[in-house]
Design an enzyme around this catalytic site. Sequence first.
Site, PDB file in Angstrom:
ATOM      1  N   ASP A   1      -6.808  -0.841  -0.867  1.00 39.81           N
ATOM      2  CA  ASP A   1      -5.495  -0.921  -0.219  1.00 39.81           C
ATOM      3  C   ASP A   1      -4.517  -1.504  -1.242  1.00 39.81           C
ATOM      4  O   ASP A   1      -4.644  -2.656  -1.647  1.00 39.81           O
ATOM      5  CB  ASP A   1      -5.586  -1.815   1.025  1.00 39.81           C
ATOM      6  CG  ASP A   1      -4.247  -1.931   1.751  1.00 39.81           C
ATOM      7  OD1 ASP A   1      -3.191  -1.805   1.094  1.00 39.81           O
ATOM      8  OD2 ASP A   1      -4.253  -2.167   2.965  1.00 39.81           O
TER       9      ASP A   1
ATOM     10  N   ARG B   1       6.090 -17.741   1.502  1.00 39.26           N
ATOM     11  CA  ARG B   1       5.744 -16.632   0.617  1.00 39.26           C
ATOM     12  C   ARG B   1       6.990 -16.135  -0.101  1.00 39.26           C
ATOM     13  O   ARG B   1       8.029 -15.908   0.524  1.00 39.26           O
ATOM     14  CB  ARG B   1       5.144 -15.515   1.487  1.00 39.26           C
ATOM     15  CG  ARG B   1       4.091 -14.689   0.823  1.00 39.26           C
ATOM     16  CD  ARG B   1       3.456 -13.732   1.829  1.00 39.26           C
ATOM     17  NE  ARG B   1       4.437 -12.813   2.408  1.00 39.26           N
ATOM     18  CZ  ARG B   1       4.164 -11.548   2.778  1.00 39.26           C
ATOM     19  NH1 ARG B   1       2.933 -11.077   2.646  1.00 39.26           N
ATOM     20  NH2 ARG B   1       5.084 -10.784   3.296  1.00 39.26           N
TER      21      ARG B   1
ATOM     22  N   PHE C   1      -5.531  -7.927   5.122  1.00 34.46           N
ATOM     23  CA  PHE C   1      -4.446  -7.790   6.080  1.00 34.46           C
ATOM     24  C   PHE C   1      -5.096  -7.277   7.366  1.00 34.46           C
ATOM     25  O   PHE C   1      -5.917  -6.365   7.328  1.00 34.46           O
ATOM     26  CB  PHE C   1      -3.394  -6.804   5.566  1.00 34.46           C
ATOM     27  CG  PHE C   1      -2.196  -6.713   6.474  1.00 34.46           C
ATOM     28  CD1 PHE C   1      -1.277  -7.751   6.533  1.00 34.46           C
ATOM     29  CD2 PHE C   1      -1.995  -5.603   7.278  1.00 34.46           C
ATOM     30  CE1 PHE C   1      -0.181  -7.682   7.384  1.00 34.46           C
ATOM     31  CE2 PHE C   1      -0.901  -5.538   8.131  1.00 34.46           C
ATOM     32  CZ  PHE C   1       0.008  -6.575   8.185  1.00 34.46           C
TER      33      PHE C   1
ATOM     34  N   TYR D   1       7.097   0.827   1.169  1.00 33.32           N
ATOM     35  CA  TYR D   1       8.339   0.119   1.504  1.00 33.32           C
ATOM     36  C   TYR D   1       8.411  -1.275   0.911  1.00 33.32           C
ATOM     37  O   TYR D   1       9.360  -2.003   1.184  1.00 33.32           O
ATOM     38  CB  TYR D   1       8.573   0.085   3.020  1.00 33.32           C
ATOM     39  CG  TYR D   1       7.405  -0.355   3.871  1.00 33.32           C
ATOM     40  CD1 TYR D   1       7.020  -1.684   3.937  1.00 33.32           C
ATOM     41  CD2 TYR D   1       6.701   0.569   4.621  1.00 33.32           C
ATOM     42  CE1 TYR D   1       5.964  -2.082   4.723  1.00 33.32           C
ATOM     43  CE2 TYR D   1       5.627   0.189   5.412  1.00 33.32           C
ATOM     44  CZ  TYR D   1       5.265  -1.137   5.469  1.00 33.32           C
ATOM     45  OH  TYR D   1       4.213  -1.519   6.243  1.00 33.32           O
ATOM     46  N   LYS D   2       7.414  -1.651   0.130  1.00 27.52           N
ATOM     47  CA  LYS D   2       7.464  -2.958  -0.528  1.00 27.52           C
ATOM     48  C   LYS D   2       8.026  -2.747  -1.940  1.00 27.52           C
ATOM     49  O   LYS D   2       9.228  -2.529  -2.107  1.00 27.52           O
ATOM     50  CB  LYS D   2       6.081  -3.597  -0.514  1.00 27.52           C
ATOM     51  CG  LYS D   2       5.540  -3.851   0.911  1.00 27.52           C
ATOM     52  CD  LYS D   2       4.158  -4.476   0.870  1.00 27.52           C
ATOM     53  CE  LYS D   2       3.520  -4.546   2.258  1.00 27.52           C
ATOM     54  NZ  LYS D   2       4.175  -5.503   3.153  1.00 27.52           N
TER      55      LYS D   2
END
Lengths: 422, 422
Positions: free
Chosen positions: A216, A393, A147, A241-242
Amino acid sequence: MSSPNCGRREAVSDPGTLRGEAAALDAADALRAKRAEFVLDDDTVYLDGNSLGALPRAVPARLADVVGREWGRLRIRSWSESGWWTAPERVGDRVGRLVGAGPGRIVVGDSTSVNVFKAVVAAVRMGEGAGAGGRARDEILVDAGTFPTDGYIAASAARLTGCRIRAVPVGDLAAAAGPRTAVALVNHVDYRTGRLHDLPALTAAVHATGARIVWDLCHSAGALPVGLDAHGVDLAVGCTYKYLNGGPGAPAFLYVRRDLQPRFDSPLPGWNSHADPFGMAPDHTPAGGPQCGRVGTPDILSLLALDAALDVWEDVDLTAVRAKSLALTDFFLRCAEAYVPAGRVVSVTPVAHAERGSQVALKAAPAEAAAGTMAELVRRGVVGDHRPPDLLRFGFTPLYTTFGEVERAARTLGEVLGDVLT
Amino acid sequence: MSSPNCGRREAVSDPGTLRGEAAALDAADALRAKRAEFVLDDDTVYLDGNSLGALPRAVPARLADVVGREWGRLRIRSWSESGWWTAPERVGDRVGRLVGAGPGRIVVGDSTSVNVFKAVVAAVRMGEGAGAGGRARDEILVDAGTFPTDGYIAASAARLTGCRIRAVPVGDLAAAAGPRTAVALVNHVDYRTGRLHDLPALTAAVHATGARIVWDLCHSAGALPVGLDAHGVDLAVGCTYKYLNGGPGAPAFLYVRRDLQPRFDSPLPGWNSHADPFGMAPDHTPAGGPQCGRVGTPDILSLLALDAALDVWEDVDLTAVRAKSLALTDFFLRCAEAYVPAGRVVSVTPVAHAERGSQVALKAAPAEAAAGTMAELVRRGVVGDHRPPDLLRFGFTPLYTTFGEVERAARTLGEVLGDVLT
């Protein structure tokens, strides 16, 4: 759909069969009761929990109490009486259970980017003077498919610590690490393809060279067992938050292995990481425990919203989450194979379970169709996301995604692609 | 009380007189209607708004909507449809009006400590190669009386950029700055004494040496006019949970002067400060506007709680705030002089208006009495705070503190000190 494991269009695409199968899978789902703990509407199939998790029902009332009573009535007294001051470690311990970290390893606070910075600089400092021939370890390896923010921040850490940075495909990282390597920064799950990397093997390989590794966990925390302590991981960061459903921009977490905490030399030594934060001393003496990863005053409203969101995990076993996650992605791939016209999308997500996270990414052909396809999917109530140029996605959250939704999502995708170009 | 301007015990200490005066001052208070916009209880005199501001009544409903509808119902769509993505700049502009910054100068996010780090490193980089005789400017000056975290972070910035750091009393800063100085980091108001430093003069003096200045506005934002643009300040940071009432640990702000934004070379170049954040490019191209100060995903719940809290400022003129602030602290000093037994406390807050922020700090004698005195004050409903070893700190928030409360606080202090040792 064309998939790597199955080039042909599957003969059977009878919705009745797959719908029946979905119903049976939902009926047998060990986690099916968890869905009721989230705010969801049956009109929408929400497959974007890998970007922003749905709202747990416990959050609004808890946050109202934090605001109305703890802030509004107790005000400053809440730093002690409501446990605000120790919340970063207390909530950190709750996250820890979900990523295989014992108590006292994790603090919650700041963004993932800021935590990557702390972790990478601290890792470089742990290796100073420890390289081959007494030379400093001055190389930072970073997952080439990372990312972007991890790469940007690692480059900044390199610039500030006099290291060079090298981007390497994850598959080549073990071979690339060497006596000059200070630290490798790796994404546990690739945010585009959904590929899961081998954390135990890569950690061991990097350790064999004497270097440190920073993982990560943004796309794995809450989606599958991680085992940070068990695999001897040095440092890890992740967002909440995922799959942890902590809310938009909820504070991130930082894991520092227990024995490394006294050696964690933070580039952001704020007053919260001082051994005696209220002593107001002019020089910084680092805290020896997990507080070493703190910086400034913790963001209480977001932190305690996350705390409430974590309640849904109290009775959840990560093994069951992983089993359902794989069943969901398997089923989605089968349904897509059955419903989607051949040649329109191809999955870039690995078929092998050991290499798959909790999302499926489909590469659209032609690439220009991707954005329009996702927009139309959303219009028809199936929410995934589009990652330019050509990826569709879909994230699968085992705590609330049903197999019925998976079937509907794939069927709708087939309809959209059929409508758009046929 | 013994005060620097008045060693004698004042003859008149009749509560009736001062109470009457308080009532008259409250009746004439141009800001008196604002108090109703906060959650306060008449039993408690809250003089700790310089640590954590009181809850504005608009916050709970707004936050409930952000959580329940924006996150709960719209979910991922809120990043665009609810304006989440642009909130750091939008809320930044609202803060900007209160510190004299035009639109597009401020972003809100991260903690004050993290923003100090960005600002100091970026300032050093602005001065690279620009010092005397072509030598790099390699010195960071820091206010010797600084809130500790600023000093810790500045020391870390120095270590990472190859600078040396020097702590200098603010009064000597102008003389200390020279051709090697890259940047001076100064607190606008001293967190212990409440002394207000001369921002225009010190900014000009530091600029005259070719160096940059970073102001920490934690104890001035929302308490008095600052005039960042007008005085040509380079960079500034501040918190939003004191006089701006944003809530516990609310995100901090970072000001970057308009012409310096394209030169702001952040040590924390997260994906949010990329010129094209959704392009997911492997290299970081800095955003040219105020976004240059962003890092990771903004913390939406806390940020929008702050946004709601700022509503109370819509019809407020900072000149009126400053006038009332000085009237409150003047009146407190007079009441304390009248009520407190001689020799028990002495004010360390400057008498001159030009040198006073919005708090009064009283030094207790003996020092050991300070903690017990504050604890007893709190028990009697007067909330200030104790800063070791011997300071009793009282913050006055012009938007909600009344003159009647000031009189009661001083009278209670006098009673406590009378009871404790007489």
